[in-house]
Scaffold this motif. Structure first.
Motif, PDB file in Angstrom:
ATOM      1  N   GLU A  44      73.233 -12.193  61.543  1.00 12.32           N
ATOM      2  CA  GLU A  44      71.783 -11.919  61.553  1.00 12.32           C
ATOM      3  C   GLU A  44      71.381 -11.215  62.859  1.00 12.32           C
ATOM      4  OE1 GLU A  44      69.338 -12.333  59.167  1.00 12.32           O
ATOM      5  OE2 GLU A  44      70.802 -13.060  57.711  1.00 12.32           O
ATOM      6  N   LYS A  45      72.078 -11.562  63.962  1.00 16.27           N
ATOM      7  CA  LYS A  45      71.786 -10.874  65.228  1.00 16.27           C
ATOM      8  C   LYS A  45      72.188  -9.406  65.131  1.00 16.27           C
ATOM      9  CE  LYS A  45      72.101 -14.828  68.306  1.00 16.27           C
ATOM     10  NZ  LYS A  45      72.982 -15.567  69.210  1.00 16.27           N
ATOM     11  N   ILE A  46      73.332  -9.160  64.494  1.00 14.52           N
ATOM     12  CA  ILE A  46      73.787  -7.769  64.317  1.00 14.52           C
ATOM     13  C   ILE A  46      72.799  -7.039  63.395  1.00 14.52           C
ATOM     14  CG2 ILE A  46      75.676  -6.282  63.504  1.00 14.52           C
ATOM     15  CD1 ILE A  46      77.616  -8.602  64.161  1.00 14.52           C
ATOM     16  N   ARG A  47      72.303  -7.743  62.364  1.00 10.04           N
ATOM     17  CA  ARG A  47      71.318  -7.139  61.449  1.00 10.04           C
ATOM     18  C   ARG A  47      70.090  -6.633  62.221  1.00 10.04           C
ATOM     19  NH1 ARG A  47      69.462  -7.628  56.030  1.00 10.04           N
ATOM     20  NH2 ARG A  47      67.219  -7.348  55.923  1.00 10.04           N
ATOM     21  N   ASP A  48      69.632  -7.454  63.163  1.00  8.77           N
ATOM     22  CA  ASP A  48      68.438  -7.056  63.929  1.00  8.77           C
ATOM     23  C   ASP A  48      68.680  -5.740  64.665  1.00  8.77           C
ATOM     24  OD1 ASP A  48      67.143  -9.269  63.042  1.00  8.77           O
ATOM     25  OD2 ASP A  48      67.506 -10.473  64.848  1.00  8.77           O
ATOM     26  N   ILE A  49      69.863  -5.592  65.242  1.00 12.18           N
ATOM     27  CA  ILE A  49      70.189  -4.349  65.966  1.00 12.18           C
ATOM     28  C   ILE A  49      70.217  -3.173  64.973  1.00 12.18           C
ATOM     29  CG2 ILE A  49      71.947  -3.122  67.341  1.00 12.18           C
ATOM     30  CD1 ILE A  49      72.990  -5.902  68.222  1.00 12.18           C
ATOM     31  N   LEU A  50      70.854  -3.408  63.819  1.00 13.60           N
ATOM     32  CA  LEU A  50      71.030  -2.325  62.845  1.00 13.60           C
ATOM     33  C   LEU A  50      69.718  -1.816  62.255  1.00 13.60           C
ATOM     34  CD1 LEU A  50      74.208  -3.589  61.021  1.00 13.60           C
ATOM     35  CD2 LEU A  50      73.909  -1.285  61.919  1.00 13.60           C
ATOM     36  N   LEU A  51      68.784  -2.726  62.017  1.00 14.04           N
ATOM     37  CA  LEU A  51      67.575  -2.326  61.281  1.00 14.04           C
ATOM     38  C   LEU A  51      66.391  -1.991  62.188  1.00 14.04           C
ATOM     39  CD1 LEU A  51      67.779  -4.685  58.158  1.00 14.04           C
ATOM     40  CD2 LEU A  51      68.781  -2.439  58.521  1.00 14.04           C
ATOM     41  N   ASP A  52      66.548  -2.196  63.495  1.00 13.00           N
ATOM     42  CA  ASP A  52      65.458  -1.957  64.440  1.00 13.00           C
ATOM     43  C   ASP A  52      65.198  -0.449  64.590  1.00 13.00           C
ATOM     44  OD1 ASP A  52      63.740  -1.779  66.558  1.00 13.00           O
ATOM     45  OD2 ASP A  52      64.855  -3.167  67.849  1.00 13.00           O
ATOM     46  N   LYS A  54      63.708   1.099  66.718  1.00 19.29           N
ATOM     47  CA  LYS A  54      63.825   1.578  68.116  1.00 19.29           C
ATOM     48  C   LYS A  54      65.233   2.124  68.383  1.00 19.29           C
ATOM     49  CE  LYS A  54      62.005  -2.022  70.473  1.00 19.29           C
ATOM     50  NZ  LYS A  54      61.485  -3.147  69.916  1.00 19.29           N
ATOM     51  N   ASN A  55      66.206   1.671  67.590  1.00 16.69           N
ATOM     52  CA  ASN A  55      67.597   2.095  67.830  1.00 16.69           C
ATOM     53  C   ASN A  55      67.908   3.411  67.133  1.00 16.69           C
ATOM     54  OD1 ASN A  55      68.133  -0.101  69.427  1.00 16.69           O
ATOM     55  ND2 ASN A  55      68.762  -1.381  67.698  1.00 16.69           N
ATOM     56  N   ASN A  56      67.050   4.414  67.356  1.00 15.06           N
ATOM     57  CA  ASN A  56      67.227   5.682  66.646  1.00 15.06           C
ATOM     58  C   ASN A  56      68.308   6.560  67.278  1.00 15.06           C
ATOM     59  OD1 ASN A  56      65.852   6.359  68.898  1.00 15.06           O
ATOM     60  ND2 ASN A  56      64.082   7.282  67.902  1.00 15.06           N
ATOM     61  N   LYS A  57      68.921   6.054  68.371  1.00 13.94           N
ATOM     62  CA  LYS A  57      70.007   6.840  68.978  1.00 13.94           C
ATOM     63  C   LYS A  57      71.376   6.398  68.474  1.00 13.94           C
ATOM     64  CE  LYS A  57      68.231   6.553  73.251  1.00 13.94           C
ATOM     65  NZ  LYS A  57      68.200   6.381  74.662  1.00 13.94           N
ATOM     66  N   GLU A  61      79.212   6.171  63.772  1.00 16.09           N
ATOM     67  CA  GLU A  61      80.421   5.350  63.977  1.00 16.09           C
ATOM     68  C   GLU A  61      80.014   3.935  64.400  1.00 16.09           C
ATOM     69  OE1 GLU A  61      79.905   8.371  65.177  1.00 16.09           O
ATOM     70  OE2 GLU A  61      81.551   9.625  64.450  1.00 16.09           O
ATOM     71  N   THR A  62      79.022   3.873  65.306  1.00 19.99           N
ATOM     72  CA  THR A  62      78.519   2.569  65.773  1.00 19.99           C
ATOM     73  C   THR A  62      77.960   1.798  64.577  1.00 19.99           C
ATOM     74  OG1 THR A  62      77.814   3.782  67.731  1.00 19.99           O
ATOM     75  CG2 THR A  62      77.001   1.509  67.497  1.00 19.99           C
ATOM     76  N   GLU A  63      77.209   2.536  63.757  1.00 23.07           N
ATOM     77  CA  GLU A  63      76.562   1.913  62.598  1.00 23.07           C
ATOM     78  C   GLU A  63      77.617   1.289  61.668  1.00 23.07           C
ATOM     79  OE1 GLU A  63      72.873   3.887  60.801  1.00 23.07           O
ATOM     80  OE2 GLU A  63      74.418   4.264  59.313  1.00 23.07           O
ATOM     81  N   LEU A  64      78.648   2.065  61.352  1.00 22.95           N
ATOM     82  CA  LEU A  64      79.701   1.546  60.462  1.00 22.95           C
ATOM     83  C   LEU A  64      80.343   0.293  61.057  1.00 22.95           C
ATOM     84  CD1 LEU A  64      81.715   1.764  58.048  1.00 22.95           C
ATOM     85  CD2 LEU A  64      83.157   3.122  59.563  1.00 22.95           C
ATOM     86  N   LEU A  65      80.648   0.355  62.354  1.00 24.53           N
ATOM     87  CA  LEU A  65      81.362  -0.772  62.965  1.00 24.53           C
ATOM     88  C   LEU A  65      80.469  -2.014  63.066  1.00 24.53           C
ATOM     89  CD1 LEU A  65      83.403   1.273  65.572  1.00 24.53           C
ATOM     90  CD2 LEU A  65      84.285   0.126  63.525  1.00 24.53           C
ATOM     91  N   LEU A  66      79.175  -1.818  63.269  1.00 28.49           N
ATOM     92  CA  LEU A  66      78.270  -2.977  63.321  1.00 28.49           C
ATOM     93  C   LEU A  66      78.116  -3.610  61.934  1.00 28.49           C
ATOM     94  CD1 LEU A  66      75.462  -1.871  65.816  1.00 28.49           C
ATOM     95  CD2 LEU A  66      77.164  -3.661  66.155  1.00 28.49           C
ATOM     96  N   ARG A 153      64.960   0.817  59.817  1.00 26.84           N
ATOM     97  CA  ARG A 153      65.513   2.065  60.346  1.00 26.84           C
ATOM     98  C   ARG A 153      66.193   2.910  59.261  1.00 26.84           C
ATOM     99  NH1 ARG A 153      70.251   3.830  62.601  1.00 26.84           N
ATOM    100  NH2 ARG A 153      71.245   1.862  62.057  1.00 26.84           N
ATOM    101  N   ILE A 154      66.823   2.240  58.297  1.00 24.78           N
ATOM    102  CA  ILE A 154      67.551   3.010  57.282  1.00 24.78           C
ATOM    103  C   ILE A 154      66.613   3.428  56.148  1.00 24.78           C
ATOM    104  CG2 ILE A 154      69.542   2.958  55.699  1.00 24.78           C
ATOM    105  CD1 ILE A 154      71.001   1.578  57.912  1.00 24.78           C
ATOM    106  N   GLU A 155      65.659   2.571  55.832  1.00 24.06           N
ATOM    107  CA  GLU A 155      64.733   2.887  54.732  1.00 24.06           C
ATOM    108  C   GLU A 155      63.870   4.123  55.016  1.00 24.06           C
ATOM    109  OE1 GLU A 155      64.095  -1.557  52.781  1.00 24.06           O
ATOM    110  OE2 GLU A 155      62.833  -0.933  54.446  1.00 24.06           O
TER     111      GLU A 155
END
Ligand code: ADP
Ligand code: TYD
Length: 205
Positions: A44-52, A54-57, A61-66, A153-155
């Motif tokens: 769930e902590k990783i989910r927060d990073i992925l969907l935030d 603010k993390n538009n940078k 590759e980072t996305e896949l690994l997370l 972020r993905i939607e």
């Protein structure tokens, strides 16, 4: 039994996951529902990073690994033990989401994505995977009922991205027997009935 649901955002997966869970419970079966990314404290902590947003940078590759890190934890902490106890596990998204979104959608090489799956999920391949297929225009219409703030972020990605993801799922479905593609523009009840038919077929195998 390990059942997964896939499809582009707003295809109706969560609605069907809930109906299928109720169906099994009515039959007295023990069923566990999980969602991806997430499902464990770490995931769930990783989910927060992925969907935030603010993390538009974030690089693809980072996305896949997370996504894969979240999944690796979920498989070992929850899915494998549940299945060992004889429970039915239903997951709202699993590794095919990474193949469709990060592979076909973002454009990462598919063989690299599949190699990451080998490490993240090992032998834990779903027994059956429902792809709820809807045209991107239908997804856009359903999305328009949400405010920008409600979208992650993905939607907020472009229609072109979702076209690639949708076509990616349809390509995947041609290559493996576990996939069942369902026309997601039908009524919620019809889709549920089709899913039950497929599950009953699988139970009789
Ligand atoms: P997902 O989990 O795939 O994002 P949801 O189950 O949350 O999708 O559904 C997205 C939206 O579409 C919700 O407002 C839901 O009520 C609606 N919906 C779901 N299934 C259908 C359907 N078969 N026909 C019309 N609308 C649907
Ligand atoms: P979520 O809110 O769970 O969306 P949904 O209800 O549509 O499943 O957010 C998950 C988002 O992350 C969704 O846009 C799909 C995306 N995703 C990937 O890009 N790769 C993945 O491996 C997974 C599991 C999800």
């Amino acid at each position: 039994m390990f059942i997964t649901f896939e499809g582009i955002d707003f295809c109706g997966k969560s609605t069907q996951v809930e109906l299928l869970k109720n169906y099994f419970e009515r039959k007295g079966k023990s069923v566990q529902v999980i969602r991806e990314p997430g499902g464990t404290e770490i995931s769930e902590k990783i989910r927060d990073i992925l969907l935030d947003k603010k993390n538009n940078k974030m690089f693809m590759e980072t996305e896949l690994l997370l996504f894969s890190a979240s999944r690796a934890q979920l498989v070992r902490e929850k899915i494998n033990p549940f299945i060992k106890q004889g429970e039915i596990v239903i997951s709202d998204r699993f590794h095919d989401s990474s193949t469709a979104y990060q592979g076909y959608g973002r454009g990462l090489p598919i063989d690299s994505v599949l190699n990451v799956h080998k490490l993240a999920i090992a032998e834990r391949i779903p027994d059956i995977t429902f792809i709820i297929d809807i045209p991107v225009e239908v997804a856009v219409k359903r999305k328009s009922e949400k405010t920008h703030q409600e979208l992650d972020r993905i939607e907020v990605s472009s229609n072109d991205f979702f076209e690639k993801v949708r076509n990616g799922y349809l390509t995947l479905a041609k290559n493996e027997k576990r996939f069942r593609v369902i026309d997601g523009t039908q009524s919620i009840e019809n889709i549920h009935k089709l899913i039950i038919n497929y599950i009953e077929e699988l139970e009789h195998l």
